[in-house]
Motif scaffolding. Structure first.
Motif, PDB file in Angstrom:
ATOM      1  N   LEU A  86       0.826  -1.218   0.000  1.00  0.00           N
ATOM      2  CA  LEU A  86       0.000   0.000   0.000  1.00  0.00           C
ATOM      3  C   LEU A  86       0.859   1.265   0.000  1.00  0.00           C
ATOM      4  O   LEU A  86       0.539   2.262   0.623  1.00  0.00           O
ATOM      5  CB  LEU A  86      -0.986  -0.003   1.178  1.00  0.00           C
ATOM      6  N   ASN A  87       1.993   1.176  -0.692  1.00  0.00           N
ATOM      7  CA  ASN A  87       2.858   2.333  -0.902  1.00  0.00           C
ATOM      8  C   ASN A  87       2.917   2.574  -2.404  1.00  0.00           C
ATOM      9  O   ASN A  87       3.579   1.835  -3.134  1.00  0.00           O
ATOM     10  CB  ASN A  87       4.278   2.060  -0.390  1.00  0.00           C
ATOM     11  N   LYS A  88       2.185   3.577  -2.854  1.00  0.00           N
ATOM     12  CA  LYS A  88       2.074   3.817  -4.283  1.00  0.00           C
ATOM     13  C   LYS A  88       3.019   4.932  -4.714  1.00  0.00           C
ATOM     14  O   LYS A  88       3.006   6.016  -4.128  1.00  0.00           O
ATOM     15  CB  LYS A  88       0.632   4.214  -4.611  1.00  0.00           C
ATOM     16  N   VAL A  89       3.799   4.660  -5.737  1.00  0.00           N
ATOM     17  CA  VAL A  89       4.702   5.689  -6.246  1.00  0.00           C
ATOM     18  C   VAL A  89       3.918   6.598  -7.193  1.00  0.00           C
ATOM     19  O   VAL A  89       3.280   6.131  -8.130  1.00  0.00           O
ATOM     20  CB  VAL A  89       5.906   5.052  -6.965  1.00  0.00           C
ATOM     21  N   THR A  90       3.958   7.908  -6.920  1.00  0.00           N
ATOM     22  CA  THR A  90       3.189   8.840  -7.750  1.00  0.00           C
ATOM     23  C   THR A  90       4.086   9.766  -8.569  1.00  0.00           C
ATOM     24  O   THR A  90       3.605  10.474  -9.441  1.00  0.00           O
ATOM     25  CB  THR A  90       2.259   9.705  -6.873  1.00  0.00           C
ATOM     26  N   GLY A  91       5.370   9.772  -8.271  1.00  0.00           N
ATOM     27  CA  GLY A  91       6.276  10.620  -9.045  1.00  0.00           C
ATOM     28  C   GLY A  91       7.717  10.270  -8.747  1.00  0.00           C
ATOM     29  O   GLY A  91       8.017   9.611  -7.736  1.00  0.00           O
ATOM     30  N   HIS A  92       8.616  10.671  -9.642  1.00  0.00           N
ATOM     31  CA  HIS A  92      10.043  10.492  -9.374  1.00  0.00           C
ATOM     32  C   HIS A  92      10.816  11.549 -10.142  1.00  0.00           C
ATOM     33  O   HIS A  92      10.360  12.025 -11.186  1.00  0.00           O
ATOM     34  CB  HIS A  92      10.508   9.090  -9.776  1.00  0.00           C
ATOM     35  N   THR A  93      11.974  11.927  -9.612  1.00  0.00           N
ATOM     36  CA  THR A  93      12.844  12.886 -10.296  1.00  0.00           C
ATOM     37  C   THR A  93      14.265  12.353 -10.258  1.00  0.00           C
ATOM     38  O   THR A  93      14.781  12.042  -9.173  1.00  0.00           O
ATOM     39  CB  THR A  93      12.840  14.255  -9.570  1.00  0.00           C
ATOM     40  N   VAL A 113       5.834   9.052  -2.697  1.00  0.00           N
ATOM     41  CA  VAL A 113       5.076   7.858  -2.343  1.00  0.00           C
ATOM     42  C   VAL A 113       3.801   8.250  -1.594  1.00  0.00           C
ATOM     43  O   VAL A 113       3.821   9.159  -0.751  1.00  0.00           O
ATOM     44  CB  VAL A 113       5.911   6.918  -1.443  1.00  0.00           C
ATOM     45  N   GLU A 114       2.718   7.537  -1.930  1.00  0.00           N
ATOM     46  CA  GLU A 114       1.425   7.788  -1.287  1.00  0.00           C
ATOM     47  C   GLU A 114       1.047   6.557  -0.460  1.00  0.00           C
ATOM     48  O   GLU A 114       1.149   5.437  -0.965  1.00  0.00           O
ATOM     49  CB  GLU A 114       0.403   7.969  -2.412  1.00  0.00           C
ATOM     50  N   THR A 115       0.617   6.769   0.775  1.00  0.00           N
ATOM     51  CA  THR A 115       0.200   5.645   1.622  1.00  0.00           C
ATOM     52  C   THR A 115      -1.174   5.974   2.210  1.00  0.00           C
ATOM     53  O   THR A 115      -1.631   7.122   2.115  1.00  0.00           O
ATOM     54  CB  THR A 115       1.171   5.439   2.810  1.00  0.00           C
ATOM     55  N   PRO A 116      -1.812   5.000   2.882  1.00  0.00           N
ATOM     56  CA  PRO A 116      -3.094   5.307   3.537  1.00  0.00           C
ATOM     57  C   PRO A 116      -2.947   6.405   4.592  1.00  0.00           C
ATOM     58  O   PRO A 116      -3.915   7.079   4.932  1.00  0.00           O
ATOM     59  CB  PRO A 116      -3.474   3.984   4.195  1.00  0.00           C
TER      60      PRO A 116
END
Ligand SMILES: Cc1cc2nc3c(=O)[nH]c(=O)nc-3n(C[C@H](O)[C@H](O)[C@H](O)COP(=O)(O)OP(=O)(O)OC[C@H]3O[C@@H](n4cnc5c(N)ncnc54)[C@H](O)[C@@H]3O)c2cc1C
Lengths: 517, 65
Positions: free
Chosen positions: A146-153, A163-166
């Motif tokens: 439940l750790n979603k990657v939403t961006g990277h640089t 990273v997005e989590t609950p």
């Protein structure tokens, strides 16, 4: 019994409350490829964080055919025996054209290999076993569900990851970012990388059914394949056995069928009855999908590395998706570990792209040919296809032309940058053979190994593990002959020598580590 | 007459090349291509006994679906 999809626990990551120190490797995606990557690195002492937006294994069986070479890699990762014990090994394949048997073949395994040509095992088991193996290495693998990657640089010498989590969002830093997020790869899209290839119009309906009674005439599991099956208007059908008395039925639908309408119990149950008769069964899982063959031009983009389906996708014929991804892991694992420890220059990673672009192009070529054979596009293609099937009833040459998917085999790396010399075995993947009380695959993988067969031992060379076999088994002699073979950690032979010359061996090792050209 | 496999590892690529040769042709054009191809292959084989055997084998009924 239906598989029990127990969710993996979510634990609030430390990065939510305070910045984490930079990680050597962050792997995005805990599918079979991301998990195998983490285990491979951990076995070489490299720590990684694995992030997955989900918290269960693959829903549905998805990849079921795992090839011999994949099982040998799993052996190295500590899960090969378990996969083999659970998997189904089949022997007899039968081909039908309409309701007429064309021919059957006995896939008698050649003696002298630890693993069979392949096994059938649902992807959810493969992932479960890999997760459990990863959990045995808690100091080296930090699995975060439940750790979603939403961006990277990419900052040049490291990558910053969102990273997005609950419980909210946080950032991570990594020396290397491994994208193992599957075919839809958000990383690939964010970077706007072209992902080109061929899309096929056919839809596949995949159905898993559980039945106690085998549909095959004998007790041993078989593989049945139909061209122009009598029980539905599609192009082909496949019946395969998986563990737990689950049978996979793949139905290729015609280009004009409405896939949504096909994936309903009313439509599916009569077809299954047409295949299995009156045997009682339970529908376990059903899915419709459409495939394409595409790959990235380059799998390495500075600090961002692509593996598995995020780097390449293939049609399902020949089971090259999951198997091809495991080859990526095998190829990249030792290289990334060597670069991180300073043992090899960062340029070694370019050879990962060189070698696996070649391998995935070969996979795409093979699976496209199978697709074309199975789905004739014009009346002339159909004419030839049917002529092949007719001739195959009596003539062996035509049987060889029937293409219902060529099984995944490792590609040769002959002529690629890291290999030395042009002995025919150079570039080939390790061929297993009995060694002492065990197997070559158990002793020659995971580190640079110099296999010496015959009377002369090899001189000690730093960084090479010697494996001297004075009295080889007949299989080992037949497959290699006398001589010295430098084997890479991923089991590819990168140099062969008639006599063991220290300078030549040292030079071949340096070349294989990207230290010289 | 060789009815065992004689193409080895090249079978798939040769079959694919044959399909490619037909790509984009109308059915009539494809039939003409096949006819030319058979005549050329016959010339390639040359031996009348082998050609007679091949013709007979190809003519023996194979039920089509
Ligand atoms: C119906 C079907 C049948 C198949 N049969 C076979 C077969 O018989 N043999 C074979 O070898 N292959 C087969 N394949 C292909 C095989 O399933 C894939 O090649 C394989 O799953 C690829 O593994 P992967 O780890 O690269 O990607 P995936 O298995 O897709 O895993 C990617 C993971 O990344 C996670 N993720 C995605 N985005 C993010 C994000 N932003 N942040 C964090 N995590 C993210 C996903 O939740 C997922 O867990 C089949 C595929 C299908 C669909």
């Amino acid at each position: 019994m239906a598989y029990d999809y127990t969710p993996f626990p979510y634990v609030a990551p430390p990065g939510l409350t305070e910045p984490e120190t930079r990680h050597p490797v962050v792997i995005v995606g805990a599918g079979p490829i991301g998990l195998a990557m983490a285990i491979d690195l951990a076995q070489q002492g490299v720590r990684s964080v694995v992030l997955d937006d989900n918290n269960v294994v693959s829903v549905g069986s998805r990849a079921i055919c795992w090839a011999k070479r994949t099982l040998e890699v799993f052996d190295r990762l500590g899960v090969g025996d378990r996969m083999l014990a659970k998997g189904v090994t089949w022997k007899v394949g039968r081909l039908f054209h309409g309701d007429k048997p064309v021919y059957s073949f006995d896939l008698l395994p050649e003696e002298g290999h630890k693993y069979p040509a392949f096994i059938n095992l649902q992807q959810y088991y493969v992932e479960q076993y890999l997760v459990e193996r990863a959990q045995e290495l808690p100091d080296l693998i930090d699995l975060r569900f439940l750790n979603k990657v939403t961006g990277h640089t990419d900052k040049g010498d490291h990558v910053v990851i969102d990273v997005e989590t609950p419980d909210g969002t946080y950032q991570l830093e990594a020396d290397y970012y491994v994208a193992a997020e599957g075919a839809a790869s958000p990383t690939r899209k964010r970077m706007n990388l072209p992902f080109e290839g061929q899309t096929f119009e056919e839809h596949f309906l995949i159905v898993d059914v559980e039945m106690q009674q085998s549909p095959f005439e004998t007790d041993s599991p078989e593989r049945w394949f139909w061209f122009a099956p009598p029980f539905h208007h599609g192009q082909s059908a496949l019946l395969h056995k998986q563990p737990d008395n689950i049978y996979r039925i793949d139905l290729q639908l015609g280009p004009d069928t409405d896939p949504k309408a096909e994936a309903t119990e009313e439509k599916v149950i009569p077809r299954i009855k047409a295949i299995v008769g009156d045997t009682p069964f339970r529908l376990d899982w059903m899915s419709v999908y459409k495939f394409r063959c595409a790959k990235l031009d380059n799998f390495v983009h500075n600090r961002v590395l692509f593996v598995g389906d995020s780097a390449h996708v293939v049609s399902p014929f020949g089971a090259r998706g999951g198997n091809g991804g495991i080859q990526d892991v095998d190829n990249l694992g030792w290289k990334l570990a060597a670069v991180l420890s300073g043992d090899a220059p960062a340029a070694l990673l370019d050879s990962y792209s060189e070698e696996r672009c070649h391998g995935s192009a070969e996979n795409i070529l093979n699976s496209s040919r199978a697709t074309n054979f199975m789905t004739p596009k014009t009346p002339i293609e159909a004419l030839f296809r049917n002529a092949v099937l007719d001739l195959a009833e009596t003539h062996p040459f035509a049987r060889k032309l029937i293409n219902s998917g060529r099984l995944s085999q490792p590609c040769s790396l002959h002529g690629k940058t890291l290999q030395s010399g042009d002995h025919p075995l150079v570039g080939q993947s390790l061929i297993d053979a009995p060694v002492g009380n065990g197997w070559l695959v158990e002793q020659a993988q995971g580190a640079f190994t110099l296999l010496s067969i015959g009377d002369d031992a090899a001189p000690d060379v730093e960084g090479i593990r010697p494996l001297h076999i004075a009295a080889p088994s007949p299989e080992l002699s037949r497959r290699y002959g006398a001589g010295h073979y430098l084997i890479r950690p991923d089991g590819h032979i990168c140099a062969c020598f008639g006599s063991a010359d220290r300078d030549q061996i040292t030079a071949a090792l340096a070349r294989a580590k990207g230290q010289s050209r | 007459m060789i009815l065992q496999d004689n193409l080895g590892p090249n079978g798939d690529s040769i079959y694919n090349a044959l399909m490619q040769a037909h790509a984009g042709l109308s059915e009539a054009e494809s039939h003409a291509l096949n006819a030319r191809l058979v005549l050329m292959l016959i010339n390639e084989v040359a031996d009348p006994d082998r050609i007679a055997a091949l013709l007979q084998e190809a003519r023996s009924p194979a039920s089509s679906v």
